[in-house]
Design an enzyme around this catalytic site. Sequence first.
Site, PDB file in Angstrom:
ATOM      1  N   LYS A 192       0.842  -1.202   0.000  1.00 46.50           N
ATOM      2  CA  LYS A 192       0.000   0.000   0.000  1.00 46.50           C
ATOM      3  C   LYS A 192       0.873   1.247   0.000  1.00 46.50           C
ATOM      4  O   LYS A 192       1.783   1.382   0.829  1.00 46.50           O
ATOM      5  CB  LYS A 192      -0.903  -0.022   1.233  1.00 46.50           C
ATOM      6  CG  LYS A 192      -1.827   1.184   1.365  1.00 46.50           C
ATOM      7  CD  LYS A 192      -2.670   1.055   2.626  1.00 46.50           C
ATOM      8  CE  LYS A 192      -3.578   2.259   2.839  1.00 46.50           C
ATOM      9  NZ  LYS A 192      -4.402   2.115   4.058  1.00 46.50           N
ATOM     10  N   SER A 229      -9.048   2.608   3.385  1.00 47.00           N
ATOM     11  CA  SER A 229      -8.135   3.250   2.451  1.00 47.00           C
ATOM     12  C   SER A 229      -7.207   2.273   1.737  1.00 47.00           C
ATOM     13  O   SER A 229      -6.392   2.677   0.902  1.00 47.00           O
ATOM     14  CB  SER A 229      -7.293   4.285   3.197  1.00 47.00           C
ATOM     15  OG  SER A 229      -6.498   3.673   4.212  1.00 47.00           O
ATOM     16  N   SER A 263      -9.638   0.575   7.529  1.00 50.18           N
ATOM     17  CA  SER A 263      -8.983   0.640   6.223  1.00 50.18           C
ATOM     18  C   SER A 263      -8.431  -0.683   5.720  1.00 50.18           C
ATOM     19  O   SER A 263      -8.093  -0.793   4.542  1.00 50.18           O
ATOM     20  CB  SER A 263      -7.860   1.681   6.249  1.00 50.18           C
ATOM     21  OG  SER A 263      -8.398   2.979   6.330  1.00 50.18           O
TER      22      SER A 263
END
Length: 481
Positions: free
Chosen positions: A79, A155, A179
């Site tokens: 990520k 996210s 997230s």
Amino acid sequence: MSALRGRSARELATAMRTGTLSALDLVETALERIEATAELNAFITVLEDSARERAREADRAADRGEDLGPLHGVPVAIKDLRSRKAGVRNTMGLAPLADNVADEDSIAVERLEAAGAIVVGTTSTPALGHTIKTENRIVGATPTPFDHDRSAGGSSGGSAAALAVGTVPLATGSDIGGSLRVPAACCNVIGLKPTFGLVPERVSSDGFSTHSPFFVGGPMARTPEDVAVFLDVLAGQDGRDPFSVPRRKTDYVAATDRSTADLDVAYSPNLDLQPIAPAVRETVDAAVGDLATAGATVDTVDVSLPPYEELSMAYVEQVGVFFSSFAQQLAEQYEIDFETADVAETVRSTIALGAGTDATAERLQNVTRTAAYDGIENALDGYDVLVTPTLTVPPYSKHLADGYPTEIDGQSVMGVPTDAMLTWVFNLTGHPAASVPAGFTDDGLPVGLQIVGRRFAETDILSVAGAIERARPWTDRYPAV
């Protein structure tokens, strides 16, 4: 494509050891798959050259008969927030940082590469990881592969979408309110928020910033076994993280095979906190019912939490301070003026949440957090885990400008992210939690089931995840994007 898609990380690593697959073949397959699914905007940066070179090195090591790590030759994605790889751009979803290059590896990347994994790219995140939709000014919005008009969640939405379409079997995520778990629910994969301190996280400028609310990094994958393998690689103390703790002697992989009949499960359809869309409630009810049919003891329980308005205010106030201070540090380090920068208005409004918060008032929210912690501990009393829906609604619009649902099951809600999920409570309390696939709505949208355990009881979470996978297999339910 068949060399990678649909196969677990453990299967791929085993095939590497036996010589039936090469790391270069796996990396080439991953890169081809990333290109074929580019419309999902799951990746911000793709590392063709460095991934191929590491794959060649991995193949040479295998040919020499060297000891191979548990993920040797396995392609992974990281990520693009706090999972940094030296020499690779680290944008944090911010257009002003589109050309920013990391000068060091994060702990997660160090451990992945030490285990033999090969990083093939960085995955998309909303700017600063600020919300539960993955859209930024660098690559655009990331949809769930199950409906390209709906969000992959956030996210860690880029990681979740990448997993769902089989570009990689493993991807990193992070979680300060859902997230890891929200995108897992939106994309029919697994995201595990581990106990705070189990997976070390080094924040270069502020190593003490992650405790209010609890911010953690964690593993994402398509199967409980792969999450277990991944957690085994990531977990363990590191002196660079002042909150990290030593590893216990824990066999995460073995936990996924625990007998379903040994499991005692508490079930709360909504934490007695928020309305739930009927399609979500029906799907999760069915999953919990199948778990009971398979032999688990399942009881519906009451959960005594502070009222939604009070508890959500505690979360919003503390997470607002987190993002406000995070933005200020970045503004000083990179000379970014967030008032005029090329960012979405939701970024500015999130930063503003904590800008005027009194320090004493923020600390006093820990009283509400304590009441929530006690409520979850009481609900867990006598059970291995507590299960709930992950989201209160099916996957929603992918665009930040479209907002969030304002009505759920006939009840008006505020249209803010906390309305749409049941995950953020556990960033206040610190309990480990995972989202696993529960099934699908009648119109084919994925629904997640959240599994919550006691601190450092990840084995219990993985045991229930394994039992659900056996009762309701999902690995053949991904779209052929």
